[in-house]
Design an enzyme around this catalytic site. Structure first.
Site, short mmCIF file in Angstrom:
data_model
loop_
_atom_site.label_atom_id
_atom_site.label_comp_id
_atom_site.label_asym_id
_atom_site.label_seq_id
_atom_site.Cartn_x
_atom_site.Cartn_y
_atom_site.Cartn_z
N CYS A 61 8.57 -9.62 4.30
CA CYS A 61 8.26 -9.52 5.73
C CYS A 61 7.99 -10.94 6.23
CB CYS A 61 7.11 -8.57 6.03
SG CYS A 61 5.56 -9.00 5.28
N PRO A 92 0.79 -1.24 0.00
CA PRO A 92 0.00 0.00 0.00
C PRO A 92 0.82 1.29 0.00
CG PRO A 92 0.06 -0.92 2.22
CD PRO A 92 0.81 -1.89 1.33
N GLY A 121 3.87 2.28 1.95
CA GLY A 121 4.71 2.80 3.05
C GLY A 121 6.15 3.03 2.60
N LYS A 122 6.74 2.03 1.97
CA LYS A 122 8.14 2.19 1.55
C LYS A 122 8.22 3.17 0.38
CE LYS A 122 9.28 -2.41 3.16
NZ LYS A 122 7.86 -2.86 3.27
N ASP A 169 9.83 -5.64 -2.96
CA ASP A 169 9.31 -5.99 -1.63
C ASP A 169 8.21 -7.01 -1.90
OD1 ASP A 169 8.87 -5.90 1.09
OD2 ASP A 169 7.59 -4.13 1.00
C1 LIG Z 1 4.70 -6.98 0.73
S1 LIG Z 1 3.57 -6.08 -0.19
C2 LIG Z 1 4.48 -4.60 -0.51
C3 LIG Z 1 4.46 -3.62 0.64
C4 LIG Z 1 4.91 -2.23 0.19
N1 LIG Z 1 6.23 -2.25 -0.39
C5 LIG Z 1 4.87 -1.25 1.33
O1 LIG Z 1 5.89 -0.98 1.95
O2 LIG Z 1 3.78 -0.71 1.62
C6 LIG Z 1 3.59 -6.86 -1.74
C7 LIG Z 1 2.71 -6.19 -2.78
O3 LIG Z 1 2.98 -6.81 -4.03
C8 LIG Z 1 1.79 -6.79 -4.78
N2 LIG Z 1 1.93 -7.74 -5.88
C9 LIG Z 1 1.62 -9.05 -5.92
N3 LIG Z 1 1.90 -9.58 -7.12
C10 LIG Z 1 2.40 -8.58 -7.87
C11 LIG Z 1 2.87 -8.47 -9.20
N4 LIG Z 1 2.85 -9.53 -10.02
N5 LIG Z 1 3.30 -7.29 -9.64
C12 LIG Z 1 3.32 -6.19 -8.83
N6 LIG Z 1 2.87 -6.22 -7.56
C13 LIG Z 1 2.43 -7.40 -7.09
C14 LIG Z 1 0.73 -7.11 -3.77
O4 LIG Z 1 -0.55 -6.71 -4.23
C15 LIG Z 1 1.22 -6.33 -2.56
O5 LIG Z 1 0.62 -5.07 -2.54
#
Ligand SMILES: C[S@@+](CC[C@H](N)C(=O)[O-])C[C@H]1O[C@@H](n2cnc3c(N)ncnc32)[C@H](O)[C@@H]1O
Length: 439
Positions: free
Chosen positions: A389, A270, A272-273, A336
């Site tokens: 995480c 969402p 944050g980073k 991430d």
């Molecule tokens: C661990 S979260 C990232 C958290 C984010 N970096 C933060 O700090 O708020 C992983 C994210 O990857 C997204 N995601 C999953 N598959 C993906 C894809 N094929 N391409 C891009 N994003 C993807 C998910 O929807 C999720 O929002």
């Protein structure tokens, strides 16, 4: 009759609503809680009580359920009644609620929510539970510690057995395992990140926080609602675990020769980073592309970066496994990756019960593809940080080994694994990689 009319106190009613939503609608407790608190018009101490009841009962059900089962004379129990009993057991074994209050309020609660039928059963079970303290119950219901140490810890600290095994593998041995499981069951501190150039740490300290020891942008709030802090409300700061801040900084601070202008956050939702990266990009004359597959999460990213000068960041809703940019576009990339989240169990009381070992198998394939794409997206000489995480070896070291095993153009610069019981952060993993050669 007078008993039946006794009103149920609102915090317990609210806590039961949360357990019901988590069980029936597969809701996330931390998302449903604010709505339920609003519905029951709870704030202050009442809101804190409802939160503790709901979170504790959900988190500790791996211990409370065998305790409840040991007190039943018939094996069958309606799920609604079990929820009331979990709340009652939490009050008896883990909170300082007097026995008579925990029992009578639970009887009132089951009368109001299910009916008179199970009131006697709830009363009888909770009376039995109240006769022994927590350590005695653990001895009674958990496997023997000497012959089955992981089985014992799984029940004593309410984690699924396979999660205990995976965490032990990640730690390397069992010396710190119990400390980790204990830390997983404690509510995390609320940490803010001051986004550089938009807010400074002193402003957050003045709002009642103390500096974190590892991230230069972090401030731990003493208490209260973070959305009441003006810098948070305005998007100049955000709620962000210190471990997540360190992951973002691993990407921005990795040594880099040559151009340093084009940054990519491949899985940004969402946001944050992305917000921390974008504010640093603005300060350094770089530009961040924040990519997220799910459009509604890309909207959250756009909201998270709303205070950053628009020229410094562009939010994209796209599948990171099929990127629209040409290979070698970026100087720095953060991936991430979507992961099991087993490093952030403190935040989501129900998540340990929802995850399955097969989830990890599916995620590992996606993690490998995303890391490969990240390495293709960075120019020769550029850096990639791969983060999760989750400390689970299959999602961390094994993913890196598998991807690097197929490539001969990448060097590892650094890696870290943080832990709730050591650093007080989520169990974030990050490895910094560099593509060989200078563009
Ligand atoms: C661990 S979260 C990232 C958290 C984010 N970096 C933060 O700090 O708020 C992983 C994210 O990857 C997204 N995601 C999953 N598959 C993906 C894809 N094929 N391409 C891009 N994003 C993807 C998910 O929807 C999720 O929002």
């Amino acid at each position: 009759m007078t008993e039946r009319r006794r009103p149920v106190d609102r915090p317990r009613r609210a806590a039961l609503d949360v357990l019901t939503a988590v069980r029936v609608d597969e809701a996330y407790a931390n998302l449903v809680l604010p709505q339920v608190l609003r519905k029951h018009r709870l704030d202050g101490r009442d809101a804190a009580l409802a939160t503790e009841l709901a979170s504790g009962a959900i988190r500790m059900q791996g211990l409370y359920d065998p305790v409840i089962d040991a007190c039943l004379t018939k094996p069958k129990l309606q799920p609604e009644v079990r929820d009331v009993l979990r709340l009652g057991v939490h009050q008896l074994l883990s909170m300082r609620v007097p026995d008579h209050a925990a029992i009578s309020t639970s009887v009132d609660l089951v009368r109001a929510s299910v009916g008179q039928g199970p009131a006697g059963l709830v009363n009888a079970v909770l009376r039995k539970v109240s006769r022994r303290p927590l350590p005695d119950w653990i001895d009674a219901v958990a496997p023997d510690r000497a012959t089955d140490p992981h089985g014992h810890l799984a029940v004593a600290h309410s984690h699924p057995r396979w999660v205990v095994d995976a965490l032990a593998e990640a730690l390397g041995d069992d010396a710190e395992l119990e400390a980790l499981l204990v830390a997983d069951n404690a509510a995390p501190r609320v940490t803010l990140a001051a986004r550089p150039g938009l807010a400074d740490v002193e402003e957050l300290v003045a709002a009642g926080g103390t500096r974190t020891s590892l991230s230069p942008y972090g401030v731990v709030l003493a208490g209260g609602d973070p959305s009441g802090v003006p810098a948070v409300a305005e998007g100049r700061a955000g709620v962000q675990d210190e471990g997540s801040q360190l992951v973002a900084l691993a990407m921005t601070d990795a040594p880099l020769d040559g151009r340093d202008e084009r940054w990519l956050d491949l899985c940004a939702g969402p946001g944050g980073k992305a917000a921390l990266l974008a504010s640093l990009a603005a300060q350094r004359g770089a530009h961040l592309v924040a990519n997220e597959r799910q459009p509604h999460r890309a909207d959250l990213v756009a909201s998270a970066v709303r205070a950053v000068p628009p020229g410094a960041v562009h939010v994209l809703a796209g599948d990171g496994t099929r990127p629209p940019w040409v290979p070698g576009t970026f100087d720095r990339v953060l991936v991430d990756a979507p992961c099991s989240g087993l490093g952030a169990l403190r935040r989501r009381p129900e998540s340990r019960w929802r995850r399955r070992p097969s989830d990890v198998e599916v995620l590992v394939g996606l993690q490998q593809v995303l890391l490969d794409v990240a390495l293709e997206s960075v120019r020769p000489g550029g850096v990639v940080v791969y983060a999760t995480c989750s400390p689970v070896v299959a999602e961390t070291a094994d993913v890196v080994r598998a991807v690097l095993g197929r490539r001969d153009d990448t060097d590892e610069l650094d890696r870290f694994q943080l832990w709730p019981h050591r650093e007080g952060t989520d169990a974030m993993f990050a490895v910094t990689l560099r593509r060989r050669g200078l563009a």
